[in-house]
Design an enzyme around this catalytic site. Structure first.
Site, PDB file in Angstrom:
ATOM      1  N   GLY A  19       0.818  -1.208   0.000  1.00 26.83           N
ATOM      2  CA  GLY A  19       0.000   0.000   0.000  1.00 26.83           C
ATOM      3  C   GLY A  19       0.851   1.257   0.000  1.00 26.83           C
TER       4      GLY A  19
ATOM      5  CD  GLU B  64       3.061   7.196 -11.953  1.00 28.60           C
ATOM      6  OE1 GLU B  64       2.965   6.434 -12.931  1.00 28.60           O
ATOM      7  OE2 GLU B  64       2.075   7.759 -11.429  1.00 28.60           O
ATOM      8  N   GLY B  65       5.688   4.414  -8.652  1.00 33.01           N
ATOM      9  CA  GLY B  65       6.467   3.180  -8.837  1.00 33.01           C
ATOM     10  C   GLY B  65       5.550   1.960  -8.857  1.00 33.01           C
ATOM     11  CG  HIS B  66       3.370   0.815  -5.324  1.00 28.74           C
ATOM     12  ND1 HIS B  66       3.443   1.877  -4.451  1.00 28.74           N
ATOM     13  CD2 HIS B  66       3.989  -0.214  -4.701  1.00 28.74           C
ATOM     14  CE1 HIS B  66       4.056   1.505  -3.339  1.00 28.74           C
ATOM     15  NE2 HIS B  66       4.419   0.243  -3.472  1.00 28.74           N
TER      16      HIS B  66
ATOM     17  CD  GLN C 241       7.718  -7.380   4.157  1.00 26.32           C
ATOM     18  OE1 GLN C 241       7.043  -8.248   3.622  1.00 26.32           O
ATOM     19  NE2 GLN C 241       8.152  -6.324   3.490  1.00 26.32           N
TER      20      GLN C 241
ATOM     21  CD  GLN D  42      16.842  -3.424 -11.335  1.00 29.24           C
ATOM     22  OE1 GLN D  42      16.370  -4.429 -11.856  1.00 29.24           O
ATOM     23  NE2 GLN D  42      18.087  -3.324 -10.940  1.00 29.24           N
TER      24      GLN D  42
ATOM     25  CD  GLN E 204      10.550  -7.460  -2.655  1.00 26.98           C
ATOM     26  OE1 GLN E 204      10.442  -7.343  -1.440  1.00 26.98           O
ATOM     27  NE2 GLN E 204       9.897  -6.693  -3.481  1.00 26.98           N
TER      28      GLN E 204
HETATM   29  P1  AMP Z   1       6.253  -2.156  -1.445  1.00 30.27           P
HETATM   30  O1  AMP Z   1       4.832  -1.682  -1.366  1.00 30.27           O
HETATM   31  O2  AMP Z   1       7.251  -1.133  -1.017  1.00 30.27           O
HETATM   32  O3  AMP Z   1       6.445  -3.515  -0.812  1.00 30.27           O
HETATM   33  O4  AMP Z   1       6.544  -2.376  -2.998  1.00 30.27           O
HETATM   34  C1  AMP Z   1       5.726  -3.176  -3.782  1.00 30.27           C
HETATM   35  C2  AMP Z   1       6.393  -3.360  -5.118  1.00 30.27           C
HETATM   36  O5  AMP Z   1       6.606  -2.091  -5.733  1.00 30.27           O
HETATM   37  C3  AMP Z   1       7.765  -4.035  -5.019  1.00 30.27           C
HETATM   38  O6  AMP Z   1       7.916  -4.950  -6.086  1.00 30.27           O
HETATM   39  C4  AMP Z   1       8.697  -2.871  -5.162  1.00 30.27           C
HETATM   40  O7  AMP Z   1       9.970  -3.226  -5.682  1.00 30.27           O
HETATM   41  C5  AMP Z   1       7.944  -2.009  -6.152  1.00 30.27           C
HETATM   42  N1  AMP Z   1       8.426  -0.628  -6.088  1.00 30.27           N
HETATM   43  C6  AMP Z   1       8.592   0.134  -4.986  1.00 30.27           C
HETATM   44  N2  AMP Z   1       9.147   1.322  -5.312  1.00 30.27           N
HETATM   45  C7  AMP Z   1       9.337   1.302  -6.650  1.00 30.27           C
HETATM   46  C8  AMP Z   1       9.878   2.232  -7.589  1.00 30.27           C
HETATM   47  N3  AMP Z   1      10.333   3.412  -7.215  1.00 30.27           N
HETATM   48  N4  AMP Z   1       9.904   1.862  -8.895  1.00 30.27           N
HETATM   49  C9  AMP Z   1       9.446   0.638  -9.299  1.00 30.27           C
HETATM   50  N5  AMP Z   1       8.919  -0.270  -8.456  1.00 30.27           N
HETATM   51  C10 AMP Z   1       8.871   0.051  -7.150  1.00 30.27           C
END
Ligand code: AMP
Length: 349
Positions: free
Chosen positions: A45, A49-51, A75, A182, A187
């Site tokens: 959650g 923009e990455g998500h 974790q 990435q 991970q």
């Molecule tokens: P998280 O919610 O932080 O566990 O991230 C969920 C997914 O989003 C994981 O696969 C992360 O690697 C990916 N993610 C987080 N930040 C970025 C980002 N800046 N660019 C691309 N993917 C991301």
């Protein structure tokens, strides 16, 4: 408690939200019968923009996108920020609805978000209270030695928790493809290894890191940085660029490549130290690594044929003094913020 809801039934941009697994499994079985594919994006959650870039990639390759939103307790180490991890449920769902509208109006043959899985801890860990202790009981997936390296050195339970929750989520959603960023490079290596070793029938896709204009990798934890430390966040990126330049310029030794990165970090640190406490940001380097991108073994020499990955974790210290009206972020600038990032030194074609 309802186990599945649709916020706006009849609205094509709406999707079902599942709190438990049986109904989600039924949806998945139906999609399988209808010969439809599922791309799955696990998240905790606080979407940014990455998500969304992962969801876009999933929608390009699948008819249906499933997303999980679950802050996974196992974790987080006992002294980590599980209880204060940012939770932005309403805006997350609104972002996803907006994205689905975008998919629909684009007219291109992309997939749609059809399910959000937001289980409780009891659903994910039905038998025991989930343990964050290294020797705690439970059914866990461990992927060693990969999970002991880099992030695993300072966060010993982290990848056991990640691998375990991903395995559970994959078992519930049985996706054709799973999407990871990435940004969390280690991970991706561990999930690929787990999928291969445990014969999980899915393909692992890795999507490039979404960054702010200054190079700071987007992260849910950036909400704690505030304006001043957010400006500092590009420091790792600048260090990677210097290392990449050295590599492209013909340097292959660890010493030369890491020296280029380290000198940027040292310079920024010295510049900041010379400023007053109300202007500066300080940081500690947790690690900086130059490793093989499959085994994560540290390298003395980079083989141009294989390339390498440079990765780092940097701990932004709390602000020492703030100025009136300064935007200090969640936690008022009083918390350490650990930033991780990585950069591929590309293999020669
Ligand atoms: P998280 O919610 O932080 O566990 O991230 C969920 C997914 O989003 C994981 O696969 C992360 O690697 C990916 N993610 C987080 N930040 C970025 C980002 N800046 N660019 C691309 N993917 C991301």
């Amino acid at each position: 408690m309802a186990t599945s809801i649709t916020r706006s039934p009849g609205d094509p941009s709406s999707f079902q939200i599942f709190r438990d697994s049986p109904q989600l499994r039924r949806l998945r079985q139906q999609l399988l019968k209808d010969d439809q594919s599922v791309g799955f994006v696990p998240t905790m959650g606080a979407l940014h923009e990455g998500h969304l870039s992962l969801i876009r990639a999933a929608a390009c390759e699948n008819t249906n996108v499933f997303i999980s939103i679950f802050v996974n307790p196992t974790q987080f180490g006992v002294n980590e920020d599980f209880s204060s991890y940012p939770c932005t449920w309403e805006s997350d769902i609104e972002r996803l609805e907006k994205l689905n509208k975008e998919f629909i109006s684009s007219g291109s043959p992309t997939g749609r978000i059809s399910a959000v899985f937001a289980p409780t801890s009891k659903v994910m860990y039905p038998n025991l209270p989930p343990s964050s202790e290294i020797d705690g009981d439970g059914s866990f997936v461990t992927v060693t030695p990969l999970s002991k390296k880099l992030e695993g050195e300072s966060r010993p339970v982290f990848f056991r928790g990640v691998a375990t929750v991903c395995m559970k989520l994959f078992n519930v959603t049985t996706p054709d493809r799973v999407y990871f960023g990435q940004k969390d490079f280690q991970q991706t290596v561990i999930i690929k290894r787990m999928v291969q070793d445990l014969h999980v029938g899915t393909e692992v896709r890795v999507v490039s890191t979404a960054r702010e204009v200054n190079g700071l990798a987007l992260s849910s934890r950036n909400a704690y940085l505030g304006d001043r430390r957010r400006r500092a966040g590009c420091t790792i990126f600048r260090a990677f660029k210097a290392a990449d330049e050295a590599y492209r310029g013909g340097k292959t030794s660890r010493v030369d490549i890491l020296r280029a990165a380290q000198s940027v970090l040292d310079r920024v640190f010295a510049e900041q130290q010379a400023l007053s406490p109300s202007e500066r940001y300080l940081f500690e380097i947790d690690y900086i690594s130059l490793a093989d991108s499959n085994t994560l073994e540290e390298l003395d020499i980079v083989d141009h044929i294989k390339g390498a990955v440079i990765s780092a974790a940097l701990k932004m210290a709390p602000l020492e003094e703030t100025v009136p009206n300064e935007e200090c972020g969640l936690g008022d600038g009083k918390v350490f913020v650990r930033l991780i990032d990585n950069w591929m030194l590309q293999a020669e074609n």
